[in-house]
Design a protein around this motif. Structure first.
Motif, PDB file in Angstrom:
ATOM      1  N   ALA A   1       0.879  -1.143  -0.170  1.00 23.68           N
ATOM      2  CA  ALA A   1       0.122   0.008   0.004  1.00 23.68           C
ATOM      3  C   ALA A   1       0.833   1.340  -0.084  1.00 23.68           C
ATOM      4  CB  ALA A   1      -1.005  -0.032   1.371  1.00 23.68           C
ATOM      5  N   ALA A   2       2.135   1.212   0.689  1.00 27.40           N
ATOM      6  CA  ALA A   2       3.026   2.292   0.303  1.00 27.40           C
ATOM      7  C   ALA A   2       3.817   2.170  -0.647  1.00 27.40           C
ATOM      8  CB  ALA A   2       3.852   2.317   1.815  1.00 27.40           C
ATOM      9  N   ALA A   3       4.567   0.919  -1.165  1.00 29.61           N
ATOM     10  CA  ALA A   3       5.537   0.976  -2.106  1.00 29.61           C
ATOM     11  C   ALA A   3       5.098   1.145  -3.402  1.00 29.61           C
ATOM     12  CB  ALA A   3       6.035  -0.383  -1.973  1.00 29.61           C
ATOM     13  N   ILE A   4       3.909   0.562  -3.715  1.00 29.44           N
ATOM     14  CA  ILE A   4       3.200   0.699  -5.051  1.00 29.44           C
ATOM     15  C   ILE A   4       2.994   2.035  -5.654  1.00 29.44           C
ATOM     16  CG2 ILE A   4       1.322  -0.007  -6.744  1.00 29.44           C
ATOM     17  CD1 ILE A   4       2.632  -2.668  -6.182  1.00 29.44           C
ATOM     18  N   PRO A   5       2.155   2.859  -4.647  1.00 33.20           N
ATOM     19  CA  PRO A   5       1.965   4.383  -5.188  1.00 33.20           C
ATOM     20  C   PRO A   5       3.256   5.300  -5.264  1.00 33.20           C
ATOM     21  CG  PRO A   5       0.514   3.526  -3.455  1.00 33.20           C
ATOM     22  CD  PRO A   5       1.589   2.752  -3.439  1.00 33.20           C
ATOM     23  N   ASP A   6       4.344   4.875  -4.482  1.00 34.16           N
ATOM     24  CA  ASP A   6       5.684   5.329  -4.561  1.00 34.16           C
ATOM     25  C   ASP A   6       6.180   5.184  -6.191  1.00 34.16           C
ATOM     26  OD1 ASP A   6       5.451   6.550  -2.093  1.00 34.16           O
ATOM     27  OD2 ASP A   6       6.818   4.997  -1.176  1.00 34.16           O
ATOM     28  N   ARG A   7       6.026   4.045  -6.297  1.00 33.67           N
ATOM     29  CA  ARG A   7       6.588   3.676  -7.753  1.00 33.67           C
ATOM     30  C   ARG A   7       6.032   3.870  -9.041  1.00 33.67           C
ATOM     31  NH1 ARG A   7      10.005  -2.021  -8.889  1.00 33.67           N
ATOM     32  NH2 ARG A   7      11.443  -0.669  -7.583  1.00 33.67           N
ATOM     33  N   TYR A   8       4.361   3.714  -8.530  1.00 30.88           N
ATOM     34  CA  TYR A   8       3.657   4.043  -9.932  1.00 30.88           C
ATOM     35  C   TYR A   8       2.489   4.962  -9.283  1.00 30.88           C
ATOM     36  CZ  TYR A   8       5.771  -0.561 -10.792  1.00 30.88           C
ATOM     37  OH  TYR A   8       6.807  -1.420 -11.080  1.00 30.88           O
ATOM     38  N   PRO A   9       2.796   6.352  -9.569  1.00 27.51           N
ATOM     39  CA  PRO A   9       1.976   7.209  -8.946  1.00 27.51           C
ATOM     40  C   PRO A   9       0.437   7.278  -9.550  1.00 27.51           C
ATOM     41  CG  PRO A   9       4.187   8.321  -9.536  1.00 27.51           C
ATOM     42  CD  PRO A   9       4.235   6.690 -10.034  1.00 27.51           C
ATOM     43  N   TYR A  10       0.372   6.604 -10.776  1.00 27.83           N
ATOM     44  CA  TYR A  10      -0.884   6.557 -11.303  1.00 27.83           C
ATOM     45  C   TYR A  10      -1.988   5.855 -10.470  1.00 27.83           C
ATOM     46  CZ  TYR A  10       0.115   1.986 -13.342  1.00 27.83           C
ATOM     47  OH  TYR A  10       0.243   0.894 -13.432  1.00 27.83           O
ATOM     48  N   VAL A  11      -1.496   5.069  -9.572  1.00 26.26           N
ATOM     49  CA  VAL A  11      -2.484   4.274  -8.701  1.00 26.26           C
ATOM     50  C   VAL A  11      -3.008   5.033  -7.662  1.00 26.26           C
ATOM     51  CG1 VAL A  11      -1.609   2.116  -9.552  1.00 26.26           C
ATOM     52  CG2 VAL A  11      -0.674   2.916  -7.259  1.00 26.26           C
ATOM     53  N   LYS A  12      -2.190   6.058  -7.133  1.00 20.15           N
ATOM     54  CA  LYS A  12      -2.558   6.859  -6.025  1.00 20.15           C
ATOM     55  C   LYS A  12      -3.955   7.274  -5.875  1.00 20.15           C
ATOM     56  CE  LYS A  12       2.052   8.821  -5.086  1.00 20.15           C
ATOM     57  NZ  LYS A  12       2.717   9.976  -4.932  1.00 20.15           N
ATOM     58  N   PRO A  13      -4.690   7.513  -6.922  1.00 23.03           N
ATOM     59  CA  PRO A  13      -6.175   8.119  -6.683  1.00 23.03           C
ATOM     60  C   PRO A  13      -6.637   6.678  -6.357  1.00 23.03           C
ATOM     61  CG  PRO A  13      -5.526   8.817  -8.606  1.00 23.03           C
ATOM     62  CD  PRO A  13      -4.400   7.874  -8.153  1.00 23.03           C
TER      63      PRO A  13
ATOM     64  N   GLN B   1      10.795 -11.132  -2.787  1.00 25.95           N
ATOM     65  CA  GLN B   1      10.558 -10.296  -3.885  1.00 25.95           C
ATOM     66  C   GLN B   1      10.666  -8.947  -3.440  1.00 25.95           C
ATOM     67  OE1 GLN B   1       6.910 -11.860  -6.242  1.00 25.95           O
ATOM     68  NE2 GLN B   1       6.388 -12.473  -4.451  1.00 25.95           N
ATOM     69  N   ILE B   2      10.381  -8.444  -2.261  1.00 22.63           N
ATOM     70  CA  ILE B   2      10.354  -7.130  -1.643  1.00 22.63           C
ATOM     71  C   ILE B   2      11.746  -6.714  -1.826  1.00 22.63           C
ATOM     72  CG2 ILE B   2      10.382  -5.611   0.304  1.00 22.63           C
ATOM     73  CD1 ILE B   2       7.478  -7.093   1.112  1.00 22.63           C
ATOM     74  N   TYR B   3      12.605  -7.422  -1.315  1.00 21.61           N
ATOM     75  CA  TYR B   3      14.197  -6.942  -1.555  1.00 21.61           C
ATOM     76  C   TYR B   3      14.751  -7.052  -2.855  1.00 21.61           C
ATOM     77  CZ  TYR B   3      14.351  -6.551   3.697  1.00 21.61           C
ATOM     78  OH  TYR B   3      14.030  -6.330   4.876  1.00 21.61           O
ATOM     79  N   TYR B   4      14.343  -7.715  -3.455  1.00 16.32           N
ATOM     80  CA  TYR B   4      14.762  -8.165  -4.860  1.00 16.32           C
ATOM     81  C   TYR B   4      14.094  -7.076  -6.160  1.00 16.32           C
ATOM     82  CZ  TYR B   4      15.560 -10.812  -9.264  1.00 16.32           C
ATOM     83  OH  TYR B   4      15.966 -11.166 -10.895  1.00 16.32           O
ATOM     84  N   LEU B   5      13.003  -6.725  -5.744  1.00 20.95           N
ATOM     85  CA  LEU B   5      12.210  -5.805  -7.062  1.00 20.95           C
ATOM     86  C   LEU B   5      12.145  -4.447  -6.507  1.00 20.95           C
ATOM     87  CD1 LEU B   5       9.254  -8.313  -7.889  1.00 20.95           C
ATOM     88  CD2 LEU B   5      11.298  -7.478  -9.364  1.00 20.95           C
ATOM     89  N   PHE B   6      11.935  -4.347  -5.134  1.00 21.51           N
ATOM     90  CA  PHE B   6      11.528  -2.957  -4.507  1.00 21.51           C
ATOM     91  C   PHE B   6      12.611  -2.380  -3.899  1.00 21.51           C
ATOM     92  CE2 PHE B   6       7.392  -4.714  -5.647  1.00 21.51           C
ATOM     93  CZ  PHE B   6       6.843  -3.389  -6.335  1.00 21.51           C
ATOM     94  N   GLU B   7      13.491  -2.965  -3.054  1.00 20.98           N
ATOM     95  CA  GLU B   7      14.364  -2.405  -2.206  1.00 20.98           C
ATOM     96  C   GLU B   7      15.671  -2.586  -2.698  1.00 20.98           C
ATOM     97  OE1 GLU B   7      13.455  -0.837   0.674  1.00 20.98           O
ATOM     98  OE2 GLU B   7      11.473  -1.182  -0.038  1.00 20.98           O
ATOM     99  N   ASN B   8      16.069  -3.221  -3.659  1.00 23.49           N
ATOM    100  CA  ASN B   8      17.318  -3.417  -4.397  1.00 23.49           C
ATOM    101  C   ASN B   8      18.285  -3.627  -3.378  1.00 23.49           C
ATOM    102  OD1 ASN B   8      16.787  -3.030  -7.187  1.00 23.49           O
ATOM    103  ND2 ASN B   8      16.409  -0.865  -6.765  1.00 23.49           N
ATOM    104  N   ASP B   9      17.994  -4.673  -2.396  1.00 25.60           N
ATOM    105  CA  ASP B   9      19.018  -5.008  -1.306  1.00 25.60           C
ATOM    106  C   ASP B   9      19.559  -6.177  -1.555  1.00 25.60           C
ATOM    107  OD1 ASP B   9      19.975  -5.797   1.184  1.00 25.60           O
ATOM    108  OD2 ASP B   9      18.607  -4.362   2.163  1.00 25.60           O
ATOM    109  N   TYR B  10      20.729  -6.571  -2.033  1.00 30.91           N
ATOM    110  CA  TYR B  10      21.464  -7.738  -2.282  1.00 30.91           C
ATOM    111  C   TYR B  10      21.661  -8.513  -1.082  1.00 30.91           C
ATOM    112  CZ  TYR B  10      25.178 -10.989  -3.467  1.00 30.91           C
ATOM    113  OH  TYR B  10      25.927 -12.067  -3.536  1.00 30.91           O
TER     114      TYR B  10
END
Length: 397
Positions: free
Chosen positions: A188-200, A237-246
């Motif tokens: 709910a926090a990460a997706i709108p940050d990356r894809y602003p068009y879903v914020k509405p 998935q979160i660390y691999y796709l969104f957080e870029n934390d190896y």
């Protein structure tokens, strides 16, 4: 599933709607003092745990035996067909390009819904009926999302949320319960940050928190009973796709591999983790092991797993300019994918890499033929743009 496909599907508004409950659709212990759930039965709890261990280790026949015994014990209850359908779900997950099992899965979810509805007609507040109906709608929506059926997926998601939110209040100390909340909080926090068009869309839902979501999922991994593996997979998935934390990606990939060493999906994911951050020697070792298990016909190590392995093995050799070896792996990839008509992610990018390897060896005519073939295939991850670029200017290596 490749990273680009995962990211695209997570970006869908339908998945945003589903995030709150999709994987609440795994049995958790009911905490209501006013109602006795089938999930309170110690025999059911034990058989679910054992069955899930077999399921994640690709031992589908054994998993089906344990889940089937629950269905026979409670023949009118939705728990049986739901658990039995997890075998079909994992068969689909191992090769998303194969849609031949979709109807069987949808039929199973319909049976779960039908049994739940019969219970709800007797008692509209029936905990198990509400829980499993929400679960079935959530999983059906998840598959529809994978198939690009966004409207139907969103519709299932909204219906499922109604049931999930209507279930009796659970004990907040229950680590399995924290799982679903963690998924919602994070996405709910990460997706709108990356894809602003879903914020509405998100104005209709509670605010999320990336850090809180991660903490909740970590608590499930540490203290959960039924959904530890699912929580670890989502953290990967979160660390691999969104957080870029190896480091954290490797941690959870290793956790999943140690707990479920026979799971081909987690095995190939481990190799992709190393590949993403350029640890090519480690990636090569992992994918060589995948190929070895594929050639020895280990359960779950199907053509889709081998195609991934051949692609990343080819890339690992291209990094060291070992183009002849890379082309050998790409030929294996081509042999497995030719004639399927799928134009899958690895098939398309494999053909692009074949052209690049041919260019690097000075085989321009063969390279041009490969690039032109890419342009006739589905465009994955900008493959068409790169093929056009190399048609104009040869790849140098």
């Amino acid at each position: 599933m490749d990273a680009a496909s995962v990211a695209a599907r997570l970006a869908s508004p339908a998945v945003v709607v589903l995030a709150a409950f999709l994987l609440l659709a795994v049995p958790v212990h009911a905490q209501s003092n006013a109602y006795t759930s089938v999930l309170d039965d110690p025999l059911v709890q034990s058989r679910i745990e054992t069955g899930l261990d077999h399921l994640y280790n690709m031992e589908f026949v054994k998993a089906r035996a344990y889940f089937g015994s629950i269905d026979r014990r409670y023949p009118d209850h939705p728990v049986g067909p739901f658990l039995l359908a997890l075998n079909t779900w994992w068969t689909i997950l191992l090769d998303l390009s194969d849609e031949s099992h979709d109807d069987a899965f949808y039929d199973a979810m319909e049976e779960v819904i039908d049994r739940s509805d019969r219970m709800l007609r007797r008692n509209e507040h029936d905990f198990d009926a509400m829980f499993f109906k929400g679960a079935a709608l959530g999983f059906r929506g998840r598959l529809r999302s994978n198939r690009g059926e966004w409207f139907r997926s969103a519709r299932d998601g909204i219906r499922a949320m109604d049931y999930v939110l209507g279930v009796a209040e659970r004990d907040p100390r229950n680590a399995d319960y924290a799982f679903g909340k963690g998924i919602y909080d994070y996405y709910a926090a990460a997706i709108p940050d990356r894809y602003p068009y879903v914020k509405p869309v998100m104005v209709f839902f509670p605010n999320g928190s990336r850090s809180r979501g991660i903490r909740e999922l970590e608590r499930t991994v540490e203290d959960g009973r039924f959904v530890r593996t699912e929580a670890a997979y989502f953290l990967l998935q979160i660390y691999y796709l969104f957080e870029n934390d190896y480091d954290r990606s490797v941690y959870y990939a290793t956790w999943l591999r140690n707990r479920h060493p026979k799971n081909s999906f987690f095995h190939t994911f481990e190799g992709r983790v190393y590949a993403k951050w350029g640890r090519w020697e480690k990636s090569r070792s992992v994918f060589e092991s995948v190929v070895d298990r594929y050639e020895n016909e280990a359960p779950g190590y199907n053509d889709a797993a081998a195609v991934q392995a051949y692609y990343f093995l080819a890339r690992s050799h291209m990094v060291y300019r070992e183009y002849e070896t890379a082309l050998a792996y790409l030929a294996e990839l081509r042999e497995l994918s030719d004639g399927t008509g799928e134009d899958g992610y690895f098939e398309v990018l494999g053909r692009l890499r074949e052209g690049m390897s041919r260019d690097a060896r000075g085989e321009r005519a063969h390279a041009v033929a490969a690039y032109r073939q890419v342009l006739r295939m589905k465009d994955w991850s900008g493959a068409h743009q790169r093929a056009k670029r190399y048609l104009d200017t040869p790849y140098q290596g």
